[in-house]
Design a protein around this motif. Structure first.
Motif, PDB file in Angstrom:
ATOM      1  N   VAL A 100       0.673  -1.333  -0.065  1.00 39.67           N
ATOM      2  CA  VAL A 100      -0.029  -0.077  -0.067  1.00 39.67           C
ATOM      3  C   VAL A 100       0.736   1.169   0.049  1.00 39.67           C
ATOM      4  O   VAL A 100       0.738   2.191  -1.005  1.00 39.67           O
ATOM      5  N   ALA A 101       2.135   1.299   0.711  1.00 42.77           N
ATOM      6  CA  ALA A 101       2.691   2.160   0.769  1.00 42.77           C
ATOM      7  C   ALA A 101       3.380   2.648  -0.528  1.00 42.77           C
ATOM      8  O   ALA A 101       3.620   3.824  -0.799  1.00 42.77           O
ATOM      9  N   ARG A 102       3.935   1.433  -1.055  1.00 40.66           N
ATOM     10  CA  ARG A 102       4.509   1.641  -2.278  1.00 40.66           C
ATOM     11  C   ARG A 102       3.797   2.261  -3.249  1.00 40.66           C
ATOM     12  O   ARG A 102       3.898   3.231  -4.106  1.00 40.66           O
ATOM     13  N   TYR A 103       2.524   1.746  -3.565  1.00 45.34           N
ATOM     14  CA  TYR A 103       1.423   2.075  -4.419  1.00 45.34           C
ATOM     15  C   TYR A 103       1.300   3.669  -4.306  1.00 45.34           C
ATOM     16  O   TYR A 103       0.877   4.479  -5.168  1.00 45.34           O
ATOM     17  N   LEU A 104       0.842   4.126  -2.817  1.00 46.84           N
ATOM     18  CA  LEU A 104       0.569   5.404  -2.664  1.00 46.84           C
ATOM     19  C   LEU A 104       1.825   6.269  -2.860  1.00 46.84           C
ATOM     20  O   LEU A 104       1.714   7.490  -2.797  1.00 46.84           O
ATOM     21  N   ARG A 105       3.085   5.785  -2.863  1.00 43.51           N
ATOM     22  CA  ARG A 105       4.438   6.593  -2.809  1.00 43.51           C
ATOM     23  C   ARG A 105       4.505   7.327  -1.594  1.00 43.51           C
ATOM     24  O   ARG A 105       4.447   8.650  -1.643  1.00 43.51           O
ATOM     25  N   VAL A 106       4.512   6.786  -0.393  1.00 42.58           N
ATOM     26  CA  VAL A 106       4.613   7.235   0.934  1.00 42.58           C
ATOM     27  C   VAL A 106       5.797   6.587   1.767  1.00 42.58           C
ATOM     28  O   VAL A 106       5.553   5.338   1.704  1.00 42.58           O
ATOM     29  N   GLU A 107       6.436   7.266   2.596  1.00 41.39           N
ATOM     30  CA  GLU A 107       7.282   6.466   3.515  1.00 41.39           C
ATOM     31  C   GLU A 107       6.813   6.399   4.665  1.00 41.39           C
ATOM     32  O   GLU A 107       6.449   7.177   5.348  1.00 41.39           O
ATOM     33  N   VAL A 108       6.681   5.256   5.077  1.00 38.63           N
ATOM     34  CA  VAL A 108       6.165   4.853   6.384  1.00 38.63           C
ATOM     35  C   VAL A 108       7.391   4.473   7.308  1.00 38.63           C
ATOM     36  O   VAL A 108       8.017   3.363   6.772  1.00 38.63           O
ATOM     37  N   PRO A 109       7.682   5.140   8.419  1.00 38.82           N
ATOM     38  CA  PRO A 109       8.857   4.449   9.287  1.00 38.82           C
ATOM     39  C   PRO A 109       8.420   3.189   9.708  1.00 38.82           C
ATOM     40  O   PRO A 109       7.174   3.017   9.949  1.00 38.82           O
ATOM     41  N   GLU A 110       9.742   2.533  10.185  1.00 33.88           N
ATOM     42  CA  GLU A 110       9.429   1.220  10.785  1.00 33.88           C
ATOM     43  C   GLU A 110       8.433   1.276  12.045  1.00 33.88           C
ATOM     44  O   GLU A 110       8.567   2.373  12.820  1.00 33.88           O
ATOM     45  N   GLY A 111       7.576   0.544  12.164  1.00 36.15           N
ATOM     46  CA  GLY A 111       6.396   0.567  13.146  1.00 36.15           C
ATOM     47  C   GLY A 111       5.483   1.624  13.092  1.00 36.15           C
ATOM     48  O   GLY A 111       4.737   1.945  13.989  1.00 36.15           O
ATOM     49  N   GLY A 112       5.644   2.396  11.995  1.00 36.28           N
ATOM     50  CA  GLY A 112       4.727   3.794  11.944  1.00 36.28           C
ATOM     51  C   GLY A 112       3.376   3.433  11.415  1.00 36.28           C
ATOM     52  O   GLY A 112       3.065   2.241  11.072  1.00 36.28           O
ATOM     53  N   ASN A 113       2.555   4.604  11.168  1.00 35.96           N
ATOM     54  CA  ASN A 113       1.211   4.326  10.867  1.00 35.96           C
ATOM     55  C   ASN A 113       1.023   4.949   9.462  1.00 35.96           C
ATOM     56  O   ASN A 113       1.645   6.161   9.325  1.00 35.96           O
ATOM     57  N   LEU A 114       0.476   4.313   8.444  1.00 31.97           N
ATOM     58  CA  LEU A 114       0.369   4.580   7.201  1.00 31.97           C
ATOM     59  C   LEU A 114      -0.354   6.335   7.224  1.00 31.97           C
ATOM     60  O   LEU A 114       0.197   7.206   6.591  1.00 31.97           O
ATOM     61  N   MET A 115      -1.422   6.235   8.013  1.00 30.06           N
ATOM     62  CA  MET A 115      -2.397   7.611   7.831  1.00 30.06           C
ATOM     63  C   MET A 115      -1.517   8.687   8.373  1.00 30.06           C
ATOM     64  O   MET A 115      -1.925   9.913   8.177  1.00 30.06           O
ATOM     65  N   HIS A 116      -0.489   8.451   9.339  1.00 27.39           N
ATOM     66  CA  HIS A 116       0.202   9.636   9.902  1.00 27.39           C
ATOM     67  C   HIS A 116       0.880  10.212   8.651  1.00 27.39           C
ATOM     68  O   HIS A 116       1.551  11.450   9.012  1.00 27.39           O
ATOM     69  N   GLU A 117       1.568   9.638   7.888  1.00 30.75           N
ATOM     70  CA  GLU A 117       2.184  10.174   6.712  1.00 30.75           C
ATOM     71  C   GLU A 117       1.485  10.615   5.423  1.00 30.75           C
ATOM     72  O   GLU A 117       1.916  11.114   4.681  1.00 30.75           O
ATOM     73  N   ILE A 118       0.041  10.527   5.699  1.00 34.38           N
ATOM     74  CA  ILE A 118      -0.821  10.933   4.613  1.00 34.38           C
ATOM     75  C   ILE A 118      -1.370  12.345   4.967  1.00 34.38           C
ATOM     76  O   ILE A 118      -2.038  12.528   5.823  1.00 34.38           O
ATOM     77  N   THR A 119      -0.916  13.422   4.133  1.00 28.43           N
ATOM     78  CA  THR A 119      -1.058  14.748   4.516  1.00 28.43           C
ATOM     79  C   THR A 119      -1.714  15.668   3.233  1.00 28.43           C
ATOM     80  O   THR A 119      -1.400  16.698   3.024  1.00 28.43           O
TER      81      THR A 119
END
Ligand SMILES: [Zn+2]
Length: 163
Positions: A100-119
């Motif tokens: 999902v992170a690759r498809y959206l092109r978003v960096e999610v830190p180890e143990g992080g939450n996807l939506m925290h990176e979506i702004t």
């Protein structure tokens, strides 16, 4: 009684490709990575008859949420509403966080939450396209014999008028 033939009959049930983890179909009956978006259908928490079509655009991370009748989601103001959050959670269950992170092109830190990176900003995408894909998905869906109510087919009668 022929034990072999009984076993064969049990196995003859059509199998659906299992997601990474079991999904909550009643809450998020449809999720896909398609058209450059994570998109899907999320049921309303309060009204059983209503569904939301939510999406996150890859790259720009633009957020969209509206009802299947194209009414804008009242909870989407500059940050993701709970429908988009539920969609993202279910996408991670369905496809795994990496994909999902690759498809959206978003960096999610180890143990992080996807939506925290979506702004991303709010950008209304027409719900009809996603919703018709959902209906097609239902039409092709093959389900094993069961006496249990089917969460996905539950949406058929309420949406028949859309066609
Ligand atoms: Zn919403």
């Amino acid at each position: 009684m022929d034990a072999d033939s009984t076993a064969w009959e049990r196995r003859s049930v059509v199998r659906v490709v299992p997601p990474v983890e079991p999904r909550k179909l009643a809450k998020v009956p449809f999720v896909e990575l398609a058209d450059g978006r994570l998109q899907g259908v999320v049921s309303s928490g309060s009204d059983i008859e209503r569904v939301y079509v939510s999406s996150i655009t890859a790259g720009t991370h633009a957020l969209s949420c509206s009802t299947n009748n194209n009414r804008p989601c009242g909870a989407l103001h500059g940050y993701a509403c709970k429908h988009i959050r539920m969609l993202a959670d279910e996408a991670v269950v369905q496809y795994g966080l990496d994909r999902v992170a690759r498809y959206l092109r978003v960096e999610v830190p180890e143990g992080g939450n996807l939506m925290h990176e979506i702004t991303g900003h709010v950008e209304r995408t027409p719900a009809a396209v996603v919703f018709s894909r959902f209906l097609r998905h239902l039409a092709y869906l093959e389900v094993p014999d069961s006496t249990e109510p089917l969460a996905e087919l539950h949406w058929f009668p309420a949406t028949g008028a859309v066609r």
